[in-house]
Design an enzyme around this catalytic site. Structure first.
Site, PDB file in Angstrom:
ATOM      1  N   LYS A 290       0.893  -1.182  -0.078  1.00 14.24           N
ATOM      2  CA  LYS A 290       0.138  -0.090  -0.130  1.00 14.24           C
ATOM      3  C   LYS A 290       0.844   1.244  -0.021  1.00 14.24           C
ATOM      4  CE  LYS A 290      -2.899   2.962   2.908  1.00 14.24           C
ATOM      5  NZ  LYS A 290      -3.243   3.317   4.266  1.00 14.24           N
TER       6      LYS A 290
ATOM      7  N   ASP B 257      -7.129   1.306   1.002  1.00 11.83           N
ATOM      8  CA  ASP B 257      -7.047   1.548   2.664  1.00 11.83           C
ATOM      9  C   ASP B 257      -8.356   1.229   2.991  1.00 11.83           C
ATOM     10  OD1 ASP B 257      -9.047   3.738   2.099  1.00 11.83           O
ATOM     11  OD2 ASP B 257      -7.984   5.221   3.201  1.00 11.83           O
TER      12      ASP B 257
END
Length: 220
Positions: free
Chosen positions: A121, A139
């Protein structure tokens, strides 16, 4: 609505709500963004934006950062939480940048993932926001909304990322991942959710999600 029509509705609605898209974490270059994103794990962007100026006043490049000890970094960033791990990661990745990349942040996700404390991420956010390379960082907000909208099964973020990349045009990924984050925060939060304010979910949402919402609302 067909799934294609739902996707088009999401894109159009988000473009109307967020014609200009603010970047959540304050930074001035790829390195400071990398550090800010690393610090944001299990913290808030507001808190990170309060602490990064203090850290970057001491060291805003990897050469100056490795002059600080891990303990010095930890003391500065303590308010963002998980400071022992993050301080070690910040020092370690800065050292690796200096020794292997002449202080320059690489643009490849695979290379970024080799750095200490940098996961998929974080790497995706950096290539997307710092270099403009198409990526779709997932997220908690995006994971939640992709499930609410019926675009993914919600099992894990890996699957959610695959589904997002499959459904949305590649040239829109960088804008969409930020637009969905802002939308999730403002209109479709995990707590205190008001479906009447959440026009996208109200229009295209997964039936089980909508049924659950109204059932919960009746029992309040």
């Amino acid at each position: 609505m067909t799934k294609s029509e739902k996707v088009d509705f999401v894109i159009a609605t988000l473009a109307e709500l967020y014609p200009t898209i603010p970047v959540p974490l304050d930074h001035k270059d790829p390195y400071t963004l990398l550090i800010a994103v690393l610090m944001s794990a299990q913290s808030t962007d507001v808190r990170v934006n309060q602490i990064t100026p203090l850290l970057f006043a001491r060291a805003d490049n990897p050469y100056d950062m490795i002059k600080l000890s891990i303990e010095e970094i930890r003391e500065i960033i303590r308010p963002v939480g998980l400071s022992p791990m993050k301080a070690k990661g910040i020092h370690g990745l800065s050292k690796m940048l200096v020794e292997k990349y002449n202080g320059i942040v690489p643009q490849e996700i695979e290379l970024l993932e080799e750095f200490p404390a940098v996961g998929h991420k974080t790497a995706s956010v950096v290539v997307s926001q710092a270099f403009g390379i198409p990526a779709f960082p997932i997220d908690t907000h995006i994971h939640r909304l992709m499930y609410r909208w019926g675009f993914t099964n919600g099992k894990n973020v890996v699957q959610t990322e695959k589904d997002a990349k499959r459904l949305f045009p590649k040239e829109l990924w960088n804008d969409l991942h930020l637009q969905i984050i802002w939308y999730g925060r403002e209109y479709s939060p995990a707590r205190g959710w008001d479906l009447d304010q959440d026009i996208i979910t109200k229009t295209i949402g997964r039936k089980t999600v909508l049924d659950s919402y109204y059932k919960t609302k009746k029992t309040r």
